[in-house]
Design an enzyme around this catalytic site. Structure first.
Site, PDB file in Angstrom:
ATOM      1  N   ASP A  35       0.848  -1.200   0.000  1.00 13.50           N
ATOM      2  CA  ASP A  35       0.000   0.000   0.000  1.00 13.50           C
ATOM      3  C   ASP A  35       0.881   1.246   0.000  1.00 13.50           C
ATOM      4  O   ASP A  35       2.002   1.213   0.501  1.00 13.50           O
ATOM      5  CB  ASP A  35      -0.911   0.018   1.248  1.00 13.50           C
ATOM      6  CG  ASP A  35      -2.230   0.714   0.987  1.00 13.50           C
ATOM      7  OD1 ASP A  35      -3.273   0.036   1.022  1.00 13.50           O
ATOM      8  OD2 ASP A  35      -2.228   1.947   0.724  1.00 13.50           O
ATOM      9  N   THR A  88      -5.289   6.320   0.294  1.00  9.53           N
ATOM     10  CA  THR A  88      -6.644   6.608   0.794  1.00  9.53           C
ATOM     11  C   THR A  88      -6.572   7.460   2.059  1.00  9.53           C
ATOM     12  O   THR A  88      -7.298   8.445   2.198  1.00  9.53           O
ATOM     13  CB  THR A  88      -7.430   5.299   1.049  1.00  9.53           C
ATOM     14  OG1 THR A  88      -7.485   4.584  -0.181  1.00  9.53           O
ATOM     15  CG2 THR A  88      -8.844   5.575   1.529  1.00  9.53           C
ATOM     16  N   ARG A 121     -10.872   4.761  -5.248  1.00  2.00           N
ATOM     17  CA  ARG A 121     -12.153   4.059  -5.309  1.00  2.00           C
ATOM     18  C   ARG A 121     -13.390   4.937  -5.154  1.00  2.00           C
ATOM     19  O   ARG A 121     -14.501   4.422  -4.998  1.00  2.00           O
ATOM     20  CB  ARG A 121     -12.193   2.982  -4.227  1.00  2.00           C
ATOM     21  CG  ARG A 121     -12.062   3.596  -2.821  1.00  2.00           C
ATOM     22  CD  ARG A 121     -12.566   2.674  -1.744  1.00  2.00           C
ATOM     23  NE  ARG A 121     -12.069   3.013  -0.435  1.00  2.00           N
ATOM     24  CZ  ARG A 121     -12.679   3.846   0.406  1.00  2.00           C
ATOM     25  NH1 ARG A 121     -13.797   4.450   0.044  1.00  2.00           N
ATOM     26  NH2 ARG A 121     -12.168   4.066   1.607  1.00  2.00           N
ATOM     27  N   THR A 158     -16.042  -3.155 -10.878  1.00  5.08           N
ATOM     28  CA  THR A 158     -17.222  -2.649 -10.167  1.00  5.08           C
ATOM     29  C   THR A 158     -18.486  -2.873 -10.995  1.00  5.08           C
ATOM     30  O   THR A 158     -18.459  -2.771 -12.228  1.00  5.08           O
ATOM     31  CB  THR A 158     -17.073  -1.137  -9.839  1.00  5.08           C
ATOM     32  OG1 THR A 158     -18.323  -0.647  -9.335  1.00  5.08           O
ATOM     33  CG2 THR A 158     -16.702  -0.293 -11.044  1.00  5.08           C
ATOM     34  N   SER A 198     -19.238   7.790 -13.797  1.00  6.53           N
ATOM     35  CA  SER A 198     -18.270   8.755 -13.236  1.00  6.53           C
ATOM     36  C   SER A 198     -16.909   8.441 -13.844  1.00  6.53           C
ATOM     37  O   SER A 198     -16.705   7.354 -14.373  1.00  6.53           O
ATOM     38  CB  SER A 198     -18.189   8.631 -11.702  1.00  6.53           C
ATOM     39  OG  SER A 198     -17.459   7.458 -11.344  1.00  6.53           O
ATOM     40  N   TYR A 251     -14.275   7.844 -12.225  1.00  6.73           N
ATOM     41  CA  TYR A 251     -13.777   6.681 -11.467  1.00  6.73           C
ATOM     42  C   TYR A 251     -14.295   5.377 -12.075  1.00  6.73           C
ATOM     43  O   TYR A 251     -13.528   4.453 -12.351  1.00  6.73           O
ATOM     44  CB  TYR A 251     -14.198   6.769  -9.979  1.00  6.73           C
ATOM     45  CG  TYR A 251     -14.322   5.407  -9.373  1.00  6.73           C
ATOM     46  CD1 TYR A 251     -13.178   4.654  -9.085  1.00  6.73           C
ATOM     47  CD2 TYR A 251     -15.577   4.805  -9.161  1.00  6.73           C
ATOM     48  CE1 TYR A 251     -13.297   3.362  -8.596  1.00  6.73           C
ATOM     49  CE2 TYR A 251     -15.690   3.527  -8.680  1.00  6.73           C
ATOM     50  CZ  TYR A 251     -14.538   2.803  -8.399  1.00  6.73           C
ATOM     51  OH  TYR A 251     -14.645   1.525  -7.942  1.00  6.73           O
ATOM     52  N   VAL A 269     -23.071   4.687   0.578  1.00  8.77           N
ATOM     53  CA  VAL A 269     -24.384   5.105   1.056  1.00  8.77           C
ATOM     54  C   VAL A 269     -24.805   4.485   2.397  1.00  8.77           C
ATOM     55  O   VAL A 269     -25.308   5.189   3.273  1.00  8.77           O
ATOM     56  CB  VAL A 269     -25.449   4.922  -0.046  1.00  8.77           C
ATOM     57  CG1 VAL A 269     -25.674   3.466  -0.410  1.00  8.77           C
ATOM     58  CG2 VAL A 269     -26.747   5.560   0.366  1.00  8.77           C
ATOM     59  N   ASN A 286     -23.055   3.059   4.935  1.00 10.65           N
ATOM     60  CA  ASN A 286     -22.253   3.543   6.061  1.00 10.65           C
ATOM     61  C   ASN A 286     -22.567   5.019   6.344  1.00 10.65           C
ATOM     62  O   ASN A 286     -22.602   5.455   7.498  1.00 10.65           O
ATOM     63  CB  ASN A 286     -20.760   3.343   5.787  1.00 10.65           C
ATOM     64  CG  ASN A 286     -20.380   1.859   5.786  1.00 10.65           C
ATOM     65  OD1 ASN A 286     -21.179   1.000   6.158  1.00 10.65           O
ATOM     66  ND2 ASN A 286     -19.167   1.544   5.355  1.00 10.65           N
ATOM     67  N   GLU A 333     -27.485  10.677 -12.623  1.00 10.16           N
ATOM     68  CA  GLU A 333     -27.772   9.241 -12.658  1.00 10.16           C
ATOM     69  C   GLU A 333     -29.283   9.049 -12.707  1.00 10.16           C
ATOM     70  O   GLU A 333     -30.033   9.931 -12.278  1.00 10.16           O
ATOM     71  CB  GLU A 333     -27.199   8.522 -11.421  1.00 10.16           C
ATOM     72  CG  GLU A 333     -27.813   8.993 -10.115  1.00 10.16           C
ATOM     73  CD  GLU A 333     -27.236   8.344  -8.858  1.00 10.16           C
ATOM     74  OE1 GLU A 333     -26.370   7.464  -8.957  1.00 10.16           O
ATOM     75  OE2 GLU A 333     -27.682   8.733  -7.762  1.00 10.16           O
TER      76      GLU A 333
HETATM   77  N1  USQ Z   1     -26.419   7.876  -2.479  1.00 14.74           N
HETATM   78  C1  USQ Z   1     -27.462   8.483  -1.789  1.00 14.74           C
HETATM   79  N2  USQ Z   1     -27.156   9.169  -0.668  1.00 14.74           N
HETATM   80  C2  USQ Z   1     -25.898   9.285  -0.166  1.00 14.74           C
HETATM   81  C3  USQ Z   1     -24.829   8.652  -0.862  1.00 14.74           C
HETATM   82  C4  USQ Z   1     -25.139   7.956  -2.015  1.00 14.74           C
HETATM   83  O1  USQ Z   1     -28.632   8.413  -2.203  1.00 14.74           O
HETATM   84  O2  USQ Z   1     -25.712   9.944   0.857  1.00 14.74           O
HETATM   85  C5  USQ Z   1     -26.697   7.077  -3.687  1.00 14.74           C
HETATM   86  C6  USQ Z   1     -25.891   7.473  -4.916  1.00 14.74           C
HETATM   87  O3  USQ Z   1     -26.485   8.556  -5.593  1.00 14.74           O
HETATM   88  C7  USQ Z   1     -25.902   6.172  -5.702  1.00 14.74           C
HETATM   89  C8  USQ Z   1     -25.913   5.079  -4.632  1.00 14.74           C
HETATM   90  O4  USQ Z   1     -26.275   5.748  -3.429  1.00 14.74           O
HETATM   91  O5  USQ Z   1     -27.081   6.058  -6.450  1.00 14.74           O
HETATM   92  C9  USQ Z   1     -24.574   4.411  -4.417  1.00 14.74           C
HETATM   93  O6  USQ Z   1     -23.620   5.390  -4.134  1.00 14.74           O
HETATM   94  P1  USQ Z   1     -22.337   5.082  -3.205  1.00 14.74           P
HETATM   95  O7  USQ Z   1     -21.664   6.387  -2.911  1.00 14.74           O
HETATM   96  O8  USQ Z   1     -22.733   4.231  -2.065  1.00 14.74           O
HETATM   97  O9  USQ Z   1     -21.482   4.156  -4.164  1.00 14.74           O
HETATM   98  P2  USQ Z   1     -20.717   4.459  -5.529  1.00 14.74           P
HETATM   99  O10 USQ Z   1     -20.392   5.884  -5.708  1.00 14.74           O
HETATM  100  O11 USQ Z   1     -21.493   3.807  -6.631  1.00 14.74           O
HETATM  101  O12 USQ Z   1     -19.339   3.703  -5.310  1.00 14.74           O
HETATM  102  C10 USQ Z   1     -19.173   2.647  -4.365  1.00 14.74           C
HETATM  103  C11 USQ Z   1     -17.682   2.489  -4.111  1.00 14.74           C
HETATM  104  C12 USQ Z   1     -16.994   2.112  -5.407  1.00 14.74           C
HETATM  105  C13 USQ Z   1     -17.644   0.851  -5.985  1.00 14.74           C
HETATM  106  C14 USQ Z   1     -19.135   1.069  -6.149  1.00 14.74           C
HETATM  107  C15 USQ Z   1     -19.883  -0.181  -6.577  1.00 14.74           C
HETATM  108  O13 USQ Z   1     -17.147   3.708  -3.607  1.00 14.74           O
HETATM  109  O14 USQ Z   1     -15.603   1.907  -5.152  1.00 14.74           O
HETATM  110  O15 USQ Z   1     -17.066   0.596  -7.232  1.00 14.74           O
HETATM  111  O16 USQ Z   1     -19.713   1.444  -4.885  1.00 14.74           O
HETATM  112  S1  USQ Z   1     -21.225   0.216  -7.654  1.00 14.74           S
HETATM  113  O17 USQ Z   1     -22.060   1.220  -7.014  1.00 14.74           O
HETATM  114  O18 USQ Z   1     -21.976  -0.999  -7.936  1.00 14.74           O
HETATM  115  O19 USQ Z   1     -20.636   0.768  -8.862  1.00 14.74           O
END
Ligand code: USQ
Length: 390
Positions: free
Chosen positions: A31, A35, A100, A144, A180, A182, A238, A240, A328
């Protein structure tokens, strides 16, 4: 087996290191602490305090008798990763050493470029170093689910799909439309890994995982063994975040209409699934695609689960629908295929509704610590460009 974990200091990396050592594997961590630095850069910290790497390794030895070696360095420096692989000669390399956070990548041009450079160059370096040191090494790469976006078709668990265009059939890579910078870095990594497999017959497991939540695994039995738990608007995911918001008495921040569906899984289920994939490697020369999640849930459903769990802890949580800082779909079709992990015997242990109260209970003792970062909760990193210009 000997497993090298790139990104061993991270949320998943540390938890997986402990799990693999508990299962008798020889674990070598790598590492560069990016982060920790990037979370500090946005003025935040892990909700739960975590030890430095040296102390973590000592705690794992004192508490569980685990022995772990560690190399500090950056996989975007080719000489570093080449030397680490040559010295350690692992059977498997798990690659988590990427930036991430989707919001972090959207802050401005520098953060977008850093994310592109860090993630894509790290993976290219790993491919070349592995080809030089041991071409038959098993690479377990964290991709992802977000690579696919939210398409209006069933997402296959496969790197290729068959298409017919103007009456002619061919195989193309499964269509992706990430949301995004990312998430796009992961698409680029997937394409680069597919080329390596095509021309050099590399052995890869590419894991399309959904968002992970939780603070515990079987091995995290002492506060000295905690893994990080981010909650701020840039680094927190989201579930956590909602749990921390409940602890602080802030209304749960459901973005937009709250109909966004993703595939979620707990930290325990994530390390369980990863261990299975490491212990049951891809065939030699195979590029194996795995969709990894346990439950499909919408933001509205998650908010209700956390609200109910908070009640068990004596907290009356409110849910707020706030303007979505992201671009989104908040009402869409979502149906990814999942067959590889169940085929290997993966049986998820607990659902979000079983775990949410425990997550809140684990965070409550740190309320005063988290309180200091209260102003880091509300989203201000927006996908629209002008508002982020810093
Ligand atoms: N969201 C809310 N409220 C919040 C935070 C997020 O409604 O306070 C929503 C976002 O708009 C989104 C969803 O929750 O629609 C997921 O967002 P997230 O921040 O929990 O996750 P994301 O940005 O997609 O990224 C996380 C990890 C990333 C991994 C991904 C898997 O940070 O490393 O690749 O989850 S996935 O979502 O399947 O692409």
């Amino acid at each position: 087996m000997k497993v090298m974990i790139l990104g061993a200091d991270g949320y998943l990396g540390w938890a997986l290191s402990l799990r693999l050592m508990a299962r008798g594997h020889d674990v070598v961590g790598v590492d560069n602490f990016a982060t920790r630095k990037s979370v500090a850069e946005v003025g935040s910290d892990s909700a739960i305090p975590i030890l430095g790497m040296e102390d973590r390794i000592k705690a794992a030895k004192d508490i569980h008798g685990f022995k772990m070696r560690f190399h500090e360095g950056d996989v975007t420096r080719y000489e570093f990763i080449h030397k680490a692989l040559k010295e350690e000669k692992p059977d498997t390399v798990v690659h988590f050493a990427e930036q991430r956070s989707a919001p972090y990548s959207m802050i401005n041009a520098q953060h977008a470029a850093y994310t592109m450079q860090n993630n894509i160059v790290g993976t290219i370096n790993l491919i070349y170093a592995m080809m030089d040191v041991n071409p038959s090494m098993h690479v377990v790469k964290m991709a992802t689910m977000g690579e696919y976006g939210t398409p209006n078709f069933d997402i296959p668990e496969s790197a290729f799909v068959e298409v017919e265009i103007n009456g002619k059939k061919d195989r193309i890579t499964t269509p992706k439309f990430a949301g995004s910078w990312y998430h796009w870095t992961k698409v680029h990594d997937t394409n680069n890994l597919l080329l390596a497999n095509k021309i050099w017959k590399t052995t890869v497991t590419n894991i399309f995982q959904g968002p992970v939540y939780g603070t515990r695994t079987k091995e995290i039995t002492d506060e000295k063994l905690h893994t990080r738990c981010d909650f701020d608007e840039v680094w927190g995911t989201v579930v956590n975040r909602f749990a921390v918001e409940a602890v602080l008495g802030i209304p749960l921040t459901a973005y937009g209409a709250g109909g966004q569906i993703r595939g979620y899984l707990s930290l325990e289920d994530s390390v369980d699934a990863l261990s299975l994939l490491i212990e049951n490697p891809a065939q030699k020369g195979e590029h194996r695609t795995v969709n990894q999640f346990v439950e499909l849930l919408s933001i509205n459903e998650i908010a209700e689960i956390v609200k109910k769990a908070a009640k068990k802890e004596g907290i009356d949580a409110k849910i707020d629908h706030i303007e979505n800082p992201r671009v989104e779909a908040d009402k869409h079709y979502y149906n990814p295929e999942v067959k590889v992990l169940p085929g290997l015997g993966f049986r998820p242990k607990l659902k979000m509704s079983d775990l949410a109260a425990q997550l809140i209970a684990d965070l409550l003792p740190y309320k005063a610590r988290i309180e200091k970062f209260r102003d880091r909760i509300m989203p201000h990193t927006r996908w629209t460009r002008t508002e982020n210009a810093r």
